[in-house]
Scaffold this motif. Structure first.
Motif, PDB file in Angstrom:
ATOM      1  N   PHE A  39       0.901  30.686  10.385  1.00  9.87           N
ATOM      2  CA  PHE A  39       1.740  30.831   9.187  1.00  9.87           C
ATOM      3  C   PHE A  39       1.265  32.039   8.378  1.00  9.87           C
ATOM      4  CE2 PHE A  39       2.016  26.201  10.039  1.00  9.87           C
ATOM      5  CZ  PHE A  39       3.396  26.060  10.109  1.00  9.87           C
ATOM      6  N   PRO A  40       1.372  33.247   8.934  1.00 10.94           N
ATOM      7  CA  PRO A  40       0.887  34.429   8.204  1.00 10.94           C
ATOM      8  C   PRO A  40       1.727  34.761   6.976  1.00 10.94           C
ATOM      9  CG  PRO A  40       2.066  35.092  10.190  1.00 10.94           C
ATOM     10  CD  PRO A  40       1.941  33.595  10.256  1.00 10.94           C
ATOM     11  N   ASP A  41       2.982  34.321   6.983  1.00 12.74           N
ATOM     12  CA  ASP A  41       3.889  34.607   5.866  1.00 12.74           C
ATOM     13  C   ASP A  41       3.992  33.367   4.985  1.00 12.74           C
ATOM     14  OD1 ASP A  41       5.879  35.225   4.103  1.00 12.74           O
ATOM     15  OD2 ASP A  41       7.370  35.784   5.610  1.00 12.74           O
ATOM     16  N   PRO A  42       3.443  33.383   3.786  1.00 19.78           N
ATOM     17  CA  PRO A  42       3.491  32.197   2.922  1.00 19.78           C
ATOM     18  C   PRO A  42       4.904  31.775   2.555  1.00 19.78           C
ATOM     19  CG  PRO A  42       2.671  34.113   1.715  1.00 19.78           C
ATOM     20  CD  PRO A  42       2.708  34.490   3.148  1.00 19.78           C
ATOM     21  N   VAL A  43       5.809  32.724   2.470  1.00 20.38           N
ATOM     22  CA  VAL A  43       7.199  32.394   2.147  1.00 20.38           C
ATOM     23  C   VAL A  43       7.824  31.597   3.296  1.00 20.38           C
ATOM     24  CG1 VAL A  43       9.486  33.330   1.651  1.00 20.38           C
ATOM     25  CG2 VAL A  43       7.451  34.406   0.657  1.00 20.38           C
ATOM     26  N   GLU A  44       7.569  32.054   4.529  1.00 24.33           N
ATOM     27  CA  GLU A  44       8.089  31.338   5.698  1.00 24.33           C
ATOM     28  C   GLU A  44       7.479  29.945   5.793  1.00 24.33           C
ATOM     29  OE1 GLU A  44       8.302  29.796   9.743  1.00 24.33           O
ATOM     30  OE2 GLU A  44       6.451  30.538   8.814  1.00 24.33           O
ATOM     31  N   LEU A  45       6.187  29.821   5.474  1.00 25.30           N
ATOM     32  CA  LEU A  45       5.517  28.522   5.502  1.00 25.30           C
ATOM     33  C   LEU A  45       6.176  27.546   4.541  1.00 25.30           C
ATOM     34  CD1 LEU A  45       3.263  26.476   6.072  1.00 25.30           C
ATOM     35  CD2 LEU A  45       1.827  27.721   4.436  1.00 25.30           C
ATOM     36  N   GLU A  46       6.381  27.977   3.312  1.00 26.37           N
ATOM     37  CA  GLU A  46       6.971  27.070   2.312  1.00 26.37           C
ATOM     38  C   GLU A  46       8.419  26.736   2.672  1.00 26.37           C
ATOM     39  OE1 GLU A  46       5.041  25.605   0.176  1.00 26.37           O
ATOM     40  OE2 GLU A  46       3.469  26.831   1.067  1.00 26.37           O
ATOM     41  N   SER A  47       9.130  27.684   3.253  1.00 25.30           N
ATOM     42  CA  SER A  47      10.501  27.416   3.683  1.00 25.30           C
ATOM     43  C   SER A  47      10.524  26.383   4.806  1.00 25.30           C
ATOM     44  CB  SER A  47      11.158  28.714   4.148  1.00 25.30           C
ATOM     45  OG  SER A  47      12.461  28.471   4.648  1.00 25.30           O
ATOM     46  N   ALA A  48       9.588  26.516   5.760  1.00 27.44           N
ATOM     47  CA  ALA A  48       9.515  25.564   6.866  1.00 27.44           C
ATOM     48  C   ALA A  48       9.140  24.177   6.356  1.00 27.44           C
ATOM     49  CB  ALA A  48       8.497  26.044   7.894  1.00 27.44           C
ATOM     50  N   ARG A  49       8.236  24.126   5.392  1.00 27.27           N
ATOM     51  CA  ARG A  49       7.842  22.824   4.815  1.00 27.27           C
ATOM     52  C   ARG A  49       9.005  22.187   4.064  1.00 27.27           C
ATOM     53  NH1 ARG A  49       3.078  23.256   1.031  1.00 27.27           N
ATOM     54  NH2 ARG A  49       2.836  21.016   1.414  1.00 27.27           N
ATOM     55  N   ASP A  50       9.760  23.006   3.336  1.00 31.41           N
ATOM     56  CA  ASP A  50      10.922  22.477   2.602  1.00 31.41           C
ATOM     57  C   ASP A  50      11.927  21.853   3.565  1.00 31.41           C
ATOM     58  OD1 ASP A  50       9.920  23.232   0.147  1.00 31.41           O
ATOM     59  OD2 ASP A  50      11.026  25.135   0.078  1.00 31.41           O
ATOM     60  N   LEU A  51      12.210  22.570   4.645  1.00 38.61           N
ATOM     61  CA  LEU A  51      13.196  22.079   5.613  1.00 38.61           C
ATOM     62  C   LEU A  51      12.711  20.803   6.292  1.00 38.61           C
ATOM     63  CD1 LEU A  51      15.798  22.336   7.215  1.00 38.61           C
ATOM     64  CD2 LEU A  51      14.622  23.948   8.760  1.00 38.61           C
ATOM     65  N   ALA A  52      11.458  20.800   6.736  1.00 33.01           N
ATOM     66  CA  ALA A  52      10.916  19.621   7.411  1.00 33.01           C
ATOM     67  C   ALA A  52      10.878  18.416   6.480  1.00 33.01           C
ATOM     68  CB  ALA A  52       9.516  19.921   7.938  1.00 33.01           C
TER      69      ALA A  52
END
Length: 469
Positions: A39-52
């Motif tokens: 998860f090098p991109d924190p924005v992508e990480l938070e987006s993935a967590r939101d979706l999951a």
């Protein structure tokens, strides 16, 4: 479901074991680093967590209907569905299937729900050998232990310990620390069992209501062997593992693998929707799905605690917990250790039986920040601590008030009474600062087990400042 040793004593033993602490330190550092790299991109990480998180919340919101749909679709596909309210009922169902097929031994893939049922011991009591096929599970099984981590059962052992174990427990095996050789030894033992087992037992990572599909995530291929080679496949899972649609699986699979083992994708992803069909080369003749409740319905009906069931069993909360990483899973004395165990076990079996572990948290928030489906674990631990000490009989958790102590309640009532009276509060604080020298020089109970007595701390600070001058 009580632990034979108290958490406090077991934690002390673990902290005094330098080998155990070294094993966990190395493993946890590696797992956290690998997860961070995914998860090098924190924005992508938070987006993935939101979706999951949204997918799991939607699945739980409609859990009863999703289960009904799952049962209907599985049955239409030829999968036989069984419902079990308790682990004892689940064990009896599985035993009945094994006995109908005259199974003398079964081969098992990794399944935390089967650990929850203590299925291996139950089957062996009825003359059926249950052999774990996951390498980590196999290691702890032959050593007479239970898993110390929900993803990596033997994470508490190093290479030397495993080499010694194999040489001692497996006939004809010579001592070696070569990892490939050790893996080949286990594979040779297990392959014979795969070929002769009448029944294969597995867990389920996701059960898709829309298609009646059972999804299994693994790295070793043993799960695929377990579910295809024996003529009968039994899958056991908790009722919360259902998701509405097949489209819900990829986002959950993505955060699961990256959070659990730091992999973009695991080596194997199995999708089972039916027994073997005419013309197919492999697969079981029968597929059974056992859906276990074991307190999950009660958790589902508690709006304040329902988020507990969002868990996808990735283990990220354990890997980031400063307590778990120092003492390991066995200190908890429960099937589910670490932060997720702290909120799940007391709800399943009662605070009176498994509430001691609620104190094993500093509420630092690392588990909640790591959870890929945004379970608010620190807040749920705080809620359970409240349930553990409340005395109004309005709680919803088994064993409510079990940890309440009259003298603690008296102290806090006194604290409240004093703080409501400004003049008395000022008098008390003035007295406390003026007369603290009267405190005993030696230990003051639990306070001085991990900190210096206030008066002594002040004296020590003055001496340090004097030395600097």
């Amino acid at each position: 479901m009580n632990s034979p040793v108290s958490f406090t004593n077991a934690a002390k033993d673990a902290l005094a074991n330098p080998t155990l602490r070294s094993n966990f330190r190395e493993a946890m550092d590696s797992l956290r680093e690998r997860r961070a790299n995914q998860f090098p991109d924190p924005v992508e990480l938070e987006s993935a967590r939101d979706l999951a998180s949204a997918i799991r919340a939607r699945a739980l919101k409609n859990l009863p209907q999703n289960l009904i749909t799952l049962e209907a679709q599985c049955q239409a596909n030829g999968i036989q569905v069984h419902w079990a309210d308790t682990p004892a009922e689940a064990n009896e169902i599985i035993l009945g299937i094994c006995q109908r097929h005259d199974a003398k031994h079964v081969i098992k893939g990794k399944s935390m729900v089967s650990e929850e049922c203590h299925l291996n011991a139950f089957l062996e009591q009825h003359g059926i050998e249950a052999l774990e096929s996951d390498l980590g599970e196999y290691i702890v099984q032959i050593d007479g232990e239970t898993p110390s981590h929900i993803i990596m059962p033997a994470i508490h052992k190093n290479k030397k310990e495993i080499a010694e174990l194999f040489a001692e427990k497996i006939p004809g095996v010579e001592y070696t620390e070569d990892v490939d050789t050790l893996t080949a030894i286990a594979r040779k033992v297990l392959r014979t069992k795969f070929e002769t087992a009448a029944v294969g037992i597995s867990g389920v990572n996701f059960a898709v209501a829309e298609t009646g599909t059972l999804c299994l995530v693994e790295n070793e291929g043993n799960g695929r062997m377990t579910t295809t080679v024996p003529p009968v496949h039994i899958a056991i899972t908790g009722i919360e593992k259902v998701v509405p649609q097949l489209a819900d699986v990829p986002p959950l699979y993505s955060v699961l693998t990256r959070s659990a083992t730091g992999q973009h994708a695991t080596t194997y992803f199995n999708m089972i929707s039916s027994p073997r069909k005419p013309g197919e080369m492999d697969g079981p003749d029968e597929v059974h799905l056992v859906l276990l409740d074991n307190g999950r319905s009660k958790i589902f009906n508690d709006d304040a605690m329902r988020d507990t069931l969002k868990c996808i069993r990735c283990g990220a909360c354990m890997n980031h917990c400063p307590v778990y990483t120092r003492i390991g899973g066995h200190a908890y004395g429960t099937v589910y250790p670490g932060p997720i165990g702290q909120i799940l076990n007391p709800q399943q079996y009662g605070i009176d039986k498994q509430g001691e572990m609620l104190s094993a948290c500093s509420l630092n928030g690392a588990c909640g920040e790591a959870c890929p489906v945004r379970i608010p674990i620190p807040q749920l631990i705080s809620k359970l601590r409240h349930e553990a000490t409340r005395n109004d009989r309005a709680g919803t958790v088994y064993g409510q008030g079990a940890l309440r102590k009259w003298y603690e309640a008296l102290v806090w009532q006194s604290w409240q009474w004093i703080h409501q009276r400004p003049a008395l509060y000022r008098t008390m604080t003035w007295s406390a600062t003026r007369f603290r020298g009267l405190l005993p020089e030696k230990a003051m109970g639990p306070w001085t087990k991990s900190r210096i007595k206030p008066a002594l701390a002040r004296k020590t600070l003055h001496e340090m400042m004097k030395d600097k001058r």
